[in-house]
Design a protein around this motif. Structure first.
Motif, PDB file in Angstrom:
ATOM      1  N   PHE A  56       0.809  -1.172   0.008  1.00 32.42           N
ATOM      2  CA  PHE A  56      -0.067  -0.010  -0.148  1.00 32.42           C
ATOM      3  C   PHE A  56       0.747   1.445   0.016  1.00 32.42           C
ATOM      4  O   PHE A  56       0.144   2.302   0.107  1.00 32.42           O
ATOM      5  CB  PHE A  56      -0.912  -0.026   1.192  1.00 32.42           C
ATOM      6  N   THR A  57       2.259   1.381  -0.136  1.00 27.48           N
ATOM      7  CA  THR A  57       2.992   2.391  -0.213  1.00 27.48           C
ATOM      8  C   THR A  57       4.064   2.202  -1.215  1.00 27.48           C
ATOM      9  O   THR A  57       4.250   1.057  -1.437  1.00 27.48           O
ATOM     10  CB  THR A  57       3.471   2.856   1.250  1.00 27.48           C
ATOM     11  N   GLU A  58       4.546   3.346  -1.896  1.00 27.69           N
ATOM     12  CA  GLU A  58       5.640   3.178  -2.553  1.00 27.69           C
ATOM     13  C   GLU A  58       6.937   2.756  -2.078  1.00 27.69           C
ATOM     14  O   GLU A  58       7.118   2.958  -0.851  1.00 27.69           O
ATOM     15  CB  GLU A  58       5.984   4.486  -3.471  1.00 27.69           C
TER      16      GLU A  58
ATOM     17  N   GLN B  18      -2.081   3.420  -3.809  1.00 28.07           N
ATOM     18  CA  GLN B  18      -1.136   4.006  -3.128  1.00 28.07           C
ATOM     19  C   GLN B  18      -1.072   5.519  -2.943  1.00 28.07           C
ATOM     20  O   GLN B  18      -1.996   6.195  -3.716  1.00 28.07           O
ATOM     21  CB  GLN B  18       0.385   3.509  -3.882  1.00 28.07           C
TER      22      GLN B  18
ATOM     23  N   TYR C 256       1.350   7.235  -6.872  1.00 25.24           N
ATOM     24  CA  TYR C 256       1.976   6.175  -7.070  1.00 25.24           C
ATOM     25  C   TYR C 256       1.359   4.998  -7.650  1.00 25.24           C
ATOM     26  O   TYR C 256       1.984   4.035  -8.441  1.00 25.24           O
ATOM     27  CB  TYR C 256       2.823   5.663  -5.920  1.00 25.24           C
ATOM     28  N   SER C 257       0.292   4.571  -7.240  1.00 26.51           N
ATOM     29  CA  SER C 257      -0.721   3.558  -7.847  1.00 26.51           C
ATOM     30  C   SER C 257      -2.099   4.065  -7.734  1.00 26.51           C
ATOM     31  O   SER C 257      -2.624   4.299  -6.577  1.00 26.51           O
ATOM     32  CB  SER C 257      -0.637   2.214  -7.093  1.00 26.51           C
TER      33      SER C 257
END
Length: 386
Positions: free
Chosen positions: A295-297, A325, A338-339
């Motif tokens: 869930f994070t870059e 993200q 990021y996503s």
């Protein structure tokens, strides 16, 4: 949204003098331009030379060049601000046209994540019809000036299935429905599924996107085309898109005369973004990157985003992790998402059903604002909340 495509990036305004015997004073114009966008103003019925003027406070201020010749345009940039632009043209004898207003507003770009027309969504389309994925989100995407998404599959009836864990392929009829109902203008193919059925199916996908009035980015029939920017014109702005894949199979990349996608080599990211920035007012760089269901870059994503920004990107939009993200703003006028997660896809784990539409407000060279409309994937299709 394709209905707004124009033959030129310039917003055209025609100012007619009251002295013209041909017609009553009229304005023929698109009526809108983005901050910093190009305006092309034409005046008739004036004594040459004429000059366009802008109302500022109590005064008329000259804008653009002095123009000689009936029907020749005056070209200049709109102010880099939102608001009303009041224009007139003044002839060499002091006679002026009636004034007309042009609205200066941000260009809106709607962006979404992974779109798969095969697998679960393909089965739902077979059961419920090709319009099924777009019933909730299509109107919102069509309302934007431009719309962009990541096409996470091949679209073809031909080709050879590649030796990999997951392969996705949609029917050409589903792509036709997408073009008609989704409002999408640009589709990214720089990902790890565009080559799932080989180069024959990839070439069919490229042709199918173009035949349906959209533009593919991030893949091509050869290496040069894969890295080439796609430039779309709206509201007097040229918006360039470039796409890069950082997820294997590495064999899907375009090399020399072989079809494939654009790989995210930092040197190629740098050169492609610079080339795009040289021909456009806004550059959108999209990446297929990151780690699935995280869930994070990560550091690699941050480094590639920084490479793109340093080369002239206005915004960076990412896909592949299948979850949302963070959206970050590294400095004023710049944004990286990021996503954007899945969009038309079958969720397979917690969090992969969360999605939405990111809308950017754009002026020349900068992001003026952004908003995210959350949605949830139900039955392989996105449903907007509220």
């Amino acid at each position: 949204m394709r209905v707004h495509i124009a033959a030129t990036a310039a917003a055209v305004v025609v100012l007619t003098s009251a002295a013209s015997a041909a017609a009553a004073p009229t304005l023929v114009a698109v009526g809108e331009v983005a901050p910093g966008g190009r305006l092309e103003v034409r005046a008739t019925g004036l004594k040459e030379p004429f000059r366009v003027q802008e109302r500022r406070g109590d005064a008329w201020v000259d804008r653009g060049p002095v123009v000689y010749g009936t029907g020749k345009p005056s070209r200049f940039r709109a102010p880099d601000r939102v608001g009303r632009l009041r224009l007139r043209a003044r002839g060499g004898d002091g006679v002026a046209t009636p004034s007309r207003d042009v609205r200066v507003r941000p260009l809106t770009l709607a962006a979404v994540g992974d779109i798969n027309l095969g697998d679960g969504p393909g089965a739902a389309i077979e059961r419920f019809g090709a319009a099924y994925p777009w019933t909730s989100v299509g109107p919102r995407l069509k309302a934007a000036d431009l719309a962009f998404g990541n096409l996470e599959c091949a679209v073809s009836n031909r080709g050879v299935q590649q030796d990999k864990t997951f392969t996705f392929r949609g029917r050409p009829s589903s792509l036709t429905a997408l073009a008609r109902l989704s409002g999408l203008d640009v589709l990214n193919l720089a990902n790890n599924h565009s080559g799932d059925f080989g180069t024959t199916a990839l070439l069919d996908t490229l042709r199918g996107i173009r035949a349906n009035g959209m533009q593919p980015v991030g893949a091509g029939s050869n290496e040069s085309q894969a890295y080439r920017a796609v430039v779309v014109e709206r509201l007097g702005l040229k918006v360039a898109f470039v796409g890069f894949d950082a997820i294997e199979p590495f064999a899907f990349r375009a090399v020399g005369g072989r079809p494939g996608n654009a790989w995210a080599f930092p040197s190629r990211v740098r050169s492609s973004v610079r080339a795009a920035a040289a021909q456009a007012d806004v550059v959108i760089a999209t990446f297929h990157w990151g780690i699935e269901r995280v869930f994070t870059e990560n550091a690699s994503q941050r480094a590639l985003a920084q490479t793109a920004f340093a080369a002239g990107a206005t915004a960076v939009i990412g896909a592949h992790p299948h979850v949302l993200q963070p959206i970050r703003r590294p400095r004023p006028g710049r944004l990286v998402a990021y996503s954007l997660g899945n969009f038309v896809f079958t969720p397979r784990s917690a969090g992969t059903e969360r999605t939405g539409i990111l809308t950017l407000k754009l002026g020349a060279g900068r992001v003026l604002g952004d908003a995210f409309a959350p949605a949830r994937i139900v039955g392989s299709r996105p449903i907007l909340r509220g």
